[in-house]
Design an enzyme around this catalytic site. Structure first.
Site, PDB file in Angstrom:
ATOM      1  N   HIS A 463       0.811  -1.230   0.000  1.00  0.00           N
ATOM      2  CA  HIS A 463       0.000   0.000   0.000  1.00  0.00           C
ATOM      3  C   HIS A 463       0.840   1.273   0.000  1.00  0.00           C
ATOM      4  CE1 HIS A 463      -3.411  -2.592   0.548  1.00  0.00           C
ATOM      5  NE2 HIS A 463      -2.943  -3.059   1.680  1.00  0.00           N
ATOM      6  N   HIS A 490      -4.408  -0.657   7.736  1.00  0.00           N
ATOM      7  CA  HIS A 490      -4.274  -0.920   6.297  1.00  0.00           C
ATOM      8  C   HIS A 490      -3.076  -1.807   5.957  1.00  0.00           C
ATOM      9  CE1 HIS A 490      -5.683  -0.432   2.325  1.00  0.00           C
ATOM     10  NE2 HIS A 490      -4.806   0.461   1.905  1.00  0.00           N
TER      11      HIS A 490
END
Length: 599
Positions: A463, A490
């Site tokens: 990410h 995340h």
């Protein structure tokens, strides 16, 4: 000779008509050669009788010519004549076939081009819904502990395999939608099995009970009943089985394809005394639950976990959290990992109920809460907003995706931001954040915490750069407000940075912590980038499952610990002491032994 010529109806009677009792003339394109073969008498008679008149006449003429002396000396001319006679019907037939194929192709092309896009999407939506509905119904029954769906073992086995295959396909496609890095940039461990918790109690009994703080001295109780007519009532008191007060709330439902949720109840109770144990019952039925309200003064202890899911790793994390006391849990997004499979929201609620019904769980959304798919459009965050209602209205926010609240009597202010709501300058969330931070009086509120999903600083291969736009839009607001800590999820690993502002170490900036290692189904993000531009700002990083604890001791000091649950016990792998930015200028010190800092 061409195969199409031999098979043509026009050739068959001609072929048989020239056959003699003891001799059959075969004509080839390479020359004329006589060969002896038994004549197909019956076929000759049958086919000749069925032959067209023009073909019989042509064959007779050819036979007469061939039997004459002149014909025997004109084989070459006869060969060309026969070739022309054979090819003409074949070419005509091929033309007809070509015209038919061209016409069909044109019709299909026009139909595809002229068909309205909405109709095609509608067909795709219906097909997707039919398959999805069967899978959802099966998993919903399985999650509730119902053993048989078809009544036959083989039928259940086949349907179960199809349902789980469909779930994995949809989850994989959904994950790919949100994955903005190449698959080979990091390697994950093998996935842990899902932990599905069944509900085997009557339809009117509460399930998926969780609580959240509302205002200074109230608590919202949320739960689900299969009986959509069950009352939205909470009875409560400070002694077991003796309820001295009750409150009434409301309930809602939502649809997702053919799935329809049970009644989702929300009831706010209060005013409540701080640091007090209450006993309560939901809907006048079922079990009695216990909660403890947060303290009104410091100290206070927060548990922080991200990207939780419902796997064996999740169960381990929850077990480690339950092993020690705390006051409130903060979760920066990615709760159930249902990913459009709505019964998994129900199973997740039952999994976390023992903890979420006893202490306030304050959450914000992650990418796995969006639950929209191409072609089939649903309002984003439908399940999340219906099931996990947070106190956004009390904080002046127009959206359940971002809000704020006070803790410990206002000694700590917690801001929950939405990484997947509009955040650019001029957006509603940006205006709300600016106003919310402006209302914080740091003389009264020495601690200021922020949670969001996509990290602004990240040296992991997973990410990369996904939080950069939000950082550019909002980092200045957090820096000017002297935010102490920013928690993110995340990325499925743990990483702690020093105090930062605008990609540089700054003692007046927040400390950034990524804690997306709660136990998600996708596994760990194992690869950190050694030569990343922010590597010199990263103080500690490790790809292991675990949870964190922030204990705010007083107005100036707090301690953060990260507990790794790879071991039998929740081992403390990282520890840092913080000094509030509302107090004196922080200093950095390092001690020997376990990794310990002071910021």
């Amino acid at each position: 000779m061409l195969a199409s010529t031999l098979l043509s109806p026009s050739f068959v009677p001609f072929y048989t008509a020239i056959a003699k009792p003891h001799d059959l003339l075969l004509v080839s394109l390479s020359g004329s050669r006589r060969r002896r073969r038994p004549p197909p008498r019956r076929m000759s008679v049958f086919v000749s009788s069925c032959a067209p008149r023009w073909a019989m006449e042509t064959a007779a003429a050819a036979a007469t010519t061939a039997s004459s002396p002149a014909g025997r000396h004109g084989d070459t001319r006869k060969h060309h004549q026969l070739t022309v006679i054979f090819l003409i019907p074949t070419l005509l037939l091929m033309c007809k076939i070509t015209r038919a194929v061209a016409a069909l192709t044109r019709v299909l092309y026009l139909a595809a081009v002229a068909a309205p896009v909405g109709s095609l999407l509608g067909v795709a939506r219906v097909a997707f819904s039919l398959v999805n509905a069967a899978s959802l119904q099966y998993m919903n029954r399985a999650a509730r502990g119902r053993r048989s769906y078809t009544g036959a073992f083989c039928g259940d086995l086949l349907l179960g395999a199809m349902a789980h295959s469909w779930r994995l396909l949809v989850q994989g496609l959904t994950s790919l939608m949100f994955l903005c890095v190449h698959a080979d940039e990091y390697v994950r461990r093998p996935p842990s099995p899902m932990v599905l918790v069944a509900h085997d109690k009557p339809a009117s009994h509460p399930q998926q009970v969780h609580i959240s703080t509302v205002g200074a001295n109230s608590m919202r109780i949320s739960w689900v009943t299969d009986d959509r007519g069950a009352p939205s009532v909470v009875e409560y008191g400070t002694s077991p089985g003796k309820y001295t007060a009750s409150e009434t709330g409301d309930h809602t439902t939502y649809r997702y394809f053919f799935y329809k949720s049970g009644a989702i109840h929300h009831v706010t109770i209060g005013p409540l005394e701080p640091s007090t144990t209450y006993y309560y019952r939901c809907g006048k039925a079922g079990d009695e639950f216990t909660l403890r309200t947060p303290p009104a003064t410091l100290p206070i202890e927060f548990v922080v976990i991200g990207d939780l899911g419902q796997t064996g790793w999740t169960a381990s994390t929850l077990q480690h959290i339950a092993g020690d006391d705390y006051d409130m849990l903060l979760l920066p997004g990615d709760l159930s990992y249902a990913d459009t499979q709505q019964p998994l929201w129900d199973s997740f609620g039952r999994l976390v109920q023992p903890l979420a019904s006893a202490r306030p769980w304050m959450v914000t959304e992650g990418n796995h809460e969006i639950e929209t798919l191409p072609v089939v459009e649903f309002a984003p965050f439908a399940a999340y907003n219906a099931r996990w209602r947070m106190p956004h209205e009390e904080s002046g926010s127009a959206s359940n995706l971002y809000y704020s609240f006070d803790a410990a009597g206002g000694a700590a202010h917690v801001v929950m931001l939405g990484s997947y709501a509009g955040f650019d300058e001029g957006s509603e969330q940006h205006r709300w954040l600016e106003a919310d931070l402006a209302r914080v009086d740091r003389r009264r509120t020495p601690w200021l915490l922020v949670l969001l999903h996509a990290p602004w600083y990240n040296t992991n291969g997973a990410h990369q750069g996904e939080g950069e736009r939000m950082r550019r839009a909002m980092e200045r607001l957090l820096y000017e407000a002297r935010v102490d800590v920013v928690f993110a999820g995340h990325v499925h690993a743990y990483e702690r940075f020093t105090r930062i502002y605008d990609n540089e170490a700054d003692s007046r900036g927040p400390m950034y912590i990524t804690i997306g290692d709660g136990g998600n189904r996708e596994g760990l993000a194992l690869k950190f980038i050694k030569d990343h531009k922010s590597a010199h700002l990263s103080v500690f990083r490790e790809a292991s499952f675990g949870h964190g604890r922030l204990r705010i001791i007083n107005e100036t000091s707090a301690v953060w610990t990260w507990h790794r649950n790879d071991d039998e016990l929740a081992t403390v792998r990282d520890e840092v002491w913080l000094e509030s930015l509302a107090a004196a200028k922080p200093a950095l010190a390092t001690t020997s032994g376990r990794h310990t800092d002071e910021l």
